[in-house]
Design a protein around this motif. Sequence first.
Motif, PDB file in Angstrom:
ATOM      1  N   LEU A 184     -34.380   0.234  12.249  1.00  0.00           N
ATOM      2  CA  LEU A 184     -33.545  -0.850  12.778  1.00  0.00           C
ATOM      3  C   LEU A 184     -34.242  -2.201  12.644  1.00  0.00           C
ATOM      4  O   LEU A 184     -33.609  -3.202  12.309  1.00  0.00           O
ATOM      5  CB  LEU A 184     -33.212  -0.579  14.246  1.00  0.00           C
ATOM      6  N   SER A 185     -35.538  -2.229  12.901  1.00  0.00           N
ATOM      7  CA  SER A 185     -36.280  -3.492  12.833  1.00  0.00           C
ATOM      8  C   SER A 185     -36.305  -4.042  11.417  1.00  0.00           C
ATOM      9  O   SER A 185     -36.262  -5.266  11.229  1.00  0.00           O
ATOM     10  CB  SER A 185     -37.706  -3.281  13.358  1.00  0.00           C
ATOM     11  N   ILE A 186     -36.387  -3.169  10.423  1.00  0.00           N
ATOM     12  CA  ILE A 186     -36.355  -3.643   9.031  1.00  0.00           C
ATOM     13  C   ILE A 186     -35.038  -4.364   8.745  1.00  0.00           C
ATOM     14  O   ILE A 186     -35.005  -5.450   8.151  1.00  0.00           O
ATOM     15  CB  ILE A 186     -36.562  -2.468   8.064  1.00  0.00           C
ATOM     16  N   ILE A 187     -33.940  -3.767   9.195  1.00  0.00           N
ATOM     17  CA  ILE A 187     -32.625  -4.379   8.971  1.00  0.00           C
ATOM     18  C   ILE A 187     -32.521  -5.718   9.692  1.00  0.00           C
ATOM     19  O   ILE A 187     -32.036  -6.712   9.135  1.00  0.00           O
ATOM     20  CB  ILE A 187     -31.516  -3.418   9.430  1.00  0.00           C
ATOM     21  N   TYR A 188     -32.984  -5.759  10.937  1.00  0.00           N
ATOM     22  CA  TYR A 188     -32.900  -6.998  11.710  1.00  0.00           C
ATOM     23  C   TYR A 188     -33.783  -8.093  11.107  1.00  0.00           C
ATOM     24  O   TYR A 188     -33.376  -9.256  11.009  1.00  0.00           O
ATOM     25  CB  TYR A 188     -33.297  -6.742  13.154  1.00  0.00           C
ATOM     26  N   CYS A 189     -34.999  -7.746  10.723  1.00  0.00           N
ATOM     27  CA  CYS A 189     -35.934  -8.752  10.204  1.00  0.00           C
ATOM     28  C   CYS A 189     -35.488  -9.320   8.868  1.00  0.00           C
ATOM     29  O   CYS A 189     -35.902 -10.428   8.496  1.00  0.00           O
ATOM     30  CB  CYS A 189     -37.333  -8.151  10.080  1.00  0.00           C
ATOM     31  N   GLN A 190     -34.659  -8.595   8.147  1.00  0.00           N
ATOM     32  CA  GLN A 190     -34.140  -9.128   6.891  1.00  0.00           C
ATOM     33  C   GLN A 190     -33.202 -10.317   7.116  1.00  0.00           C
ATOM     34  O   GLN A 190     -32.948 -11.085   6.189  1.00  0.00           O
ATOM     35  CB  GLN A 190     -33.409  -8.030   6.118  1.00  0.00           C
TER      36      GLN A 190
END
Length: 305
Positions: A184-190
Amino acid sequence: MSSTTLLTLPARRRARAADDEPNVPASMQPSAGTRTITMVVLIAAALYFLLPLWWLFVQTTKTRPDMVNTPSLWFGSELNLWENIRSVLTYDGGHFTQWLGYSLLYAGAAAVVGTVVSMACGYAFAKFRFRGRRYLLVVIMAGMLLPAALLTIPLFFVFSALGIVNTVWAIIIPSCVSPFGVFLSIIYCQTVPDELIEAARLDGASEVRIFFTIVLRLLSPAVVTVALFIYIGTWNEFLLPMVMLRGKDMLPVTLGLYTWQNYDTEMLTLQVLTGSMLSVIPVIVLFLALQRYWRAGLTQGAVKA
């Protein structure tokens, strides 16, 4: 003949609905049938999820005979809620409050530490290119697919060699590692603009300062969403504390109530049901208090900025 008279009846209805919501085109407005079906499905889903909570609350207000002789979805002949709560809080030397405190400790510590770790990993994967990045992503995906129960026994042998079995660290450390939180954090940080990060670097900000003062603040709804996933997962953990902990002192509330349910000397159904209701209250309060954050966080990564 005007263009309005050429509209069909459904189109007229959508046009009138568009007048109420001027920012939405008339062609995108759902029809009355679609709205009705959607409302029926949502109500059915709400009843499906709320009915067990209603049953649990009703049972905690009853006496033991009323549990057998009255309808299961309605109250009994007398209100016994406060007596049941007092019995739970005082039974077995007041272990329930101790279990509740340890559940708050395990879930709270795992949520704080696990969220920082997940967001840091997500920021690194989203904004940096390094050797082995793709292989690590495969490992994270595999971690999401593997059931956590498969790792419990290997973790027990590792923690036993480290001498931390039957301590709070045996619960907190595994709970801080969340492959789903990293995903989830990867998606948000993008969604964080690269221009903003580059501007901060030009101003002399370190990567640690950029992460804590810019990324986490911009993604505060996402941070709350990841924290809630980790918190709920740790709060509902059952097998891990069963393997790692000994005795009754440091048990979480889920495992503690299970030990009451398995008592052979007396019937503790009312205590278990009342304790279950009390253990749900902190989670409900947390969701209600943070709903404006996690509702925004659920859709924050849907569209990349």
